[in-house]
Structure formats: structure tokens, C-alpha cells
Write an enzyme that holds these catalytic residues in place. Structure first.
Site, PDB file in Angstrom:
ATOM      1  N   HIS A   1       0.816  -1.208   0.000  1.00 13.47           N
ATOM      2  CA  HIS A   1       0.000   0.000   0.000  1.00 13.47           C
ATOM      3  C   HIS A   1       0.855   1.267   0.000  1.00 13.47           C
ATOM      4  CE1 HIS A   1      -3.354   2.577   1.828  1.00 13.47           C
ATOM      5  NE2 HIS A   1      -3.916   2.019   0.780  1.00 13.47           N
TER       6      HIS A   1
ATOM      7  N   LYS B   1       3.240   4.375  -1.300  1.00 11.85           N
ATOM      8  CA  LYS B   1       3.330   5.265  -2.465  1.00 11.85           C
ATOM      9  C   LYS B   1       4.598   6.091  -2.287  1.00 11.85           C
ATOM     10  CE  LYS B   1      -1.292   4.698  -1.595  1.00 11.85           C
ATOM     11  NZ  LYS B   1      -1.866   4.338  -0.290  1.00 11.85           N
TER      12      LYS B   1
ATOM     13  N   ASP C   1      16.179  11.269  -9.138  1.00 17.49           N
ATOM     14  CA  ASP C   1      17.611  11.616  -9.143  1.00 17.49           C
ATOM     15  C   ASP C   1      18.260  11.517  -7.766  1.00 17.49           C
ATOM     16  OD1 ASP C   1      17.708  12.011 -11.855  1.00 17.49           O
ATOM     17  OD2 ASP C   1      17.389  14.172 -11.742  1.00 17.49           O
TER      18      ASP C   1
ATOM     19  N   HIS D   1      -9.654  11.011   2.019  1.00 20.95           N
ATOM     20  CA  HIS D   1      -8.776   9.840   1.915  1.00 20.95           C
ATOM     21  C   HIS D   1      -7.496  10.032   2.724  1.00 20.95           C
ATOM     22  CE1 HIS D   1      -6.232   6.882  -0.510  1.00 20.95           C
ATOM     23  NE2 HIS D   1      -7.290   6.162  -0.182  1.00 20.95           N
TER      24      HIS D   1
ATOM     25  N   LYS E   1      -4.524  10.262   5.637  1.00 25.25           N
ATOM     26  CA  LYS E   1      -3.957   9.310   6.588  1.00 25.25           C
ATOM     27  C   LYS E   1      -3.045  10.089   7.526  1.00 25.25           C
ATOM     28  CE  LYS E   1      -4.095   6.691   2.477  1.00 25.25           C
ATOM     29  NZ  LYS E   1      -5.469   6.317   2.571  1.00 25.25           N
TER      30      LYS E   1
ATOM     31  N   ASP F   1      -0.886  16.280  20.259  1.00 28.78           N
ATOM     32  CA  ASP F   1      -0.657  17.612  20.832  1.00 28.78           C
ATOM     33  C   ASP F   1      -0.194  18.536  19.698  1.00 28.78           C
ATOM     34  OD1 ASP F   1      -1.236  16.348  23.243  1.00 28.78           O
ATOM     35  OD2 ASP F   1       0.873  15.978  23.701  1.00 28.78           O
TER      36      ASP F   1
END
Length: 401
Positions: free
Chosen positions: A147, A149, A154, A319, A321, A326
Site C-alpha cells: 500500500h 506510495k 535523481d 482519503h 492518513k 498535541d
């Protein structure tokens, strides 16, 4: 009667096979997963992209400027008009002599046409599927997804976050637009570490034999923001989340498309609420997958009873995450707050330890709350037979949602 007897027997055999396949596959996976190394806290500079159009405008520009090598890992790579623009850039760079490697999850990128892959390879792009379904545990291996990404250009510029390659991520899906997510653009001394995480997966799934990896790990200048990469798989993420939640002294803010925590993580949140920690949870108002919203309701009810604030984002599909502790720590990455990310997926998150950066991100999350509707316990307890039925089904399959 005989037909019913045979059918019942077949169904029973299938159920037993699925149970044994998954149980034994999970046991083996947990036993061979390498012990998690604590990555160092390094320093870099970051841009945050909450919208796909601005992200991919920047991302494609950087890809087109690549001079040496491009390394890309996505969970989902669609085969649509937007993806074609992505493929065209990769093919053009490969023809220029830039080393291009593309790794895509086998199930997440199931719709990728064979002809598209052939065209990429003919242009010089090195392509591989990660997490292929394999014997002897066909069902379990079909559930374990990569999952992550990650992109590195370079050896100097990195990208990490929640966006994939497909038209929905640039607001071209009428049911899920606009798409709200968080993606990072990274520069600084941690780029070689991100490069290493890519190669850990690439070497596992590609047939390429790398002779000298050192050419990809050029030392980069130190940035301003302390951060730490946290790659996880199998059951590693649960302990990391619990340790993170225990650091809270005042507040916990969670942004996730799927709120389906494990019992241990839920207990940790409940204990945090009991000791006076203000807990805020942001989830979508609309869903992109069947039953995931219904699966979350039982956990949201528990948190609402403990005094948490729950919001449903209404300005498109949410979507994101993220976790903010704090104003000390924030977590942005690829992992959802659900059992699939906790126990099945390969994920990578980034923890930030800079108060100024945490406040900067917290302002983005607070803007999302302004675009949300607050949910009460009464809302989730209203009689609804259809929802109750779907919740019952979702509860049985929550491990896979």
C-alpha cells in the site's frame, strides 16, 4: 436433497480451506517478517499537497526534469487517460537514457493492461508487480498488499503520501470529487533512506540484479525539519500506533478514510479519553468501498461515548492518513487507521517532530473539520434496519476492510 448435501459439503470444504490458508499464511508471514529497524531522525524540507491537481502538476514537472533515475512505487496505477500522461512521461524519460523503475501492487493495479506494460518496457521502463498472489497460501497472499506510495527522482527529491495514479485523484470521478488527501514532497538528508525503502521492495519483486546500489545514495544537504520514516508490514504497525498514542498529553487528532482499529488500539484510545485527552476523528461522509463506513460505526460509537468528537468530511471524498499528537508530533503517510493497514499491508509513514511543522499541518486538518459535519451518538443510534444489517456483515469482515 443429494444436490443440497453435496453443495453444503463443498461450501464447508471451501470455508475450511480459506480458514487454513489464511491462518497458516499469516503465521508464516509474521514469523519471517524482518525485525523492524528504528530509522534515525533526520532533517529535511517538506511541501504538503492536499489536492491532486496541484500535486501532479508539481510531480510531473519534476519527473520531466529528471536527469539520472526515477524510482516509483504505487499501490494503484490505473489505465485511464490521466495515467496515460504519466506513462508517456516515463517512456519519454527512459528513451532519453534516464533509468526508470516502476513497481505497482498486483491487486491494486489489477486493471493495468498487459499491452500498456509491454509499451513501457519497450521504451526502456523497468516494470514489476509487487505482492503477487502465490502458492501455497493463495487467499492470504491475495490479501497482503503493498500500500506504499513512494517516488524518488535523481536521488534528490522524494514524494510520499496517499495519492495514487488515476483520474479520481485529480477530481475526475463525479461521485468522489473533490478528492482530499495529503501527499509530501521531500528534500534533504533523508532521501537516501527513502531510496533504500524503495529498493527493499524492488529487490524482493523484480528480476533485476543490482550490482552497485551506491550510485543511488548520494549524500544530500541537511534540511530544517526533524522527521523519521516508519515502514511497517504484517503486525508491526499496531505497536507503533499504540506507542504514538501514549505520547499524548492534551489532544489526539486522527484523519482517516476508514476507522476500523484493532481492539488494542481502540483500548488505547479509550484509555487516552479517560485520562482527559481530547480526541478528534475525521472520516468521510461518503464511502469509496462497500461496507467500510458501516464497519467503522461500532468503533465510532465507543469513542463518542468516551467524549471524542467525530466529524464527517462533506466537501468531497476524504482519503487522508494522519495522526496529530498535541503540537509535538504528527504522522503523515500511507497507512489507514484500520485492521488492513495494521495487519496486512506494507505501509510507510513519516513522523514529524518539529512544532512549527505540526502547527502548519494542524491548520490544514482544522480546515478540513470546518468542511465537515459533526456526528453525535444519537445520529449513529437512530433506528435503521438497512444500516444495522450492513453493520452486521461488515463486522464479520472488518479484518479485510
Amino acid at each position: 436433497m443429494r444436490f443440497i448435501f453435496i453443495l453444503t459439503g463443498l461450501l464447508l470444504l471451501i470455508f475450511v480451506w480459506l480458514y487454513l490458508d489464511f491462518s497458516l499464511g499469516r503465521q508464516k508471514h509474521f514469523s519471517i517478517t524482518r525485525k523492524q529497524q528504528e530509522n534515525p531522525i533526520l532533517y529535511g524540507d517538506f511541501d504538503i499537497f492536499p489536492r491532486g491537481k496541484s500535486l501532479f502538476s508539481d510531480y510531473f514537472s519534476e519527473l520531466q526534469s529528471a536527469k539520472k533515475h526515477i524510482h516509483i512505487l504505487f499501490y494503484i496505477v490505473r489505465d485511464d487517460e490521466f495515467s496515460q500522461e504519466f506513462f508517456d512521461i516515463l517512456k519519454a524519460k527512459a528513451k532519453e537514457g534516464v533509468e526508470v523503475r516502476l513497481l505497482a501492487d498486483r491487486i491494486g493495479s489489477f486493471g493495468l493492461k498487459k499491452q500498456t506494460i509491454i509499451e513501457l518496457q519497450d521504451a526502456g521502463v523497468q516494470f514489476a508487480y509487487s505482492n503477487r498472489i502465490k502458492l501455497p497460501y493463495l487467499f492470504y497472499s491475495s490479501q497482503v498488499r503493498n500500500h506504499r506510495k513512494i517516488s524518488i527522482i535523481d536521488g534528490k527529491i522524494g514524494y510520499l503520501g496517499g495519492f495514487n495514479i488515476g483520474k479520481e485523484y485529480i477530481d475526475q470521478d463525479p461521485e468522489l470529487s473533490p478528492w482530499r488527501d495529503y501527499h509530501l514532497k521531500i528534500t534533504g538528508e533523508s532521501i537516501p533512506s527513502l531510496q533504500q525503502e524503495f529498493f527493499n521492495d524492488w529487490k524482493e519483486y523484480s528480476e533485476e540484479k543490482l550490482t552497485d546500489e551506491s550510485v543511488y545514495y548520494e549524500k544530500q544537504p541537511k534540511g530544517r525539519i526533524p522527521h523519521q520514516y516508519v515502514p511497517t508490514e504484517a503486525n508491526q504497525l499496531e505497536d507503533r500506533y499504540i506507542a504514538l498514542l501514549r505520547k499524548a498529553e492534551d489532544s489526539i487528532m486522527i484523519g482517516t478514510p476508514y476507522f476500523v482499529p484493532s481492539n488494542k488500539v481502540l483500548d488505547e484510545l479509550v484509555q487516552a479519553a479517560k485520562r482527559g485527552i481530547q480526541i478528534t476523528i475525521v472520516v468521510p461522509f461518503i464511502s469509496d468501498h462497500m461496507l467500510v463506513q458501516e464497519a467503522s460505526y461500532r468503533y465510532l460509537r465507543t469513542m463518542l461515548r468516551e467524549g471524542a468528537q467525530v466529524y464527517q468530511y462533506k466537501k468531497g471524498f476524504y482519503h487522508a492518513k494522519s495522526i496529530v499528537i498535541d503540537e509535538k508530533i504528527c504522522d503523515i503517510g500511507t497507512a489507514n487507521f484500520d485492521k488492513r493497514s495494521l495487519f496486512l499491508n506494507k505501509e510507510i509513514n513519516c513522523y514529524f517532530y518539529d512544532p512549527a511543522f505540526v502547527r502548519r499541518f494542524k491548520e490544514i486538518l482544522e480546515k478540513d473539520i470546518l468542511d465537515s459535519k459533526q456526528v453525535s451518538l444519537e445520529d449513529l443510534n437512530k433506528k435503521n434496519l438497512k444500516r444495522t444489517f450492513k453493520e452486521a456483515i461488515a463486522g464479520a469482515f472488518s479484518y479485510f476492510l
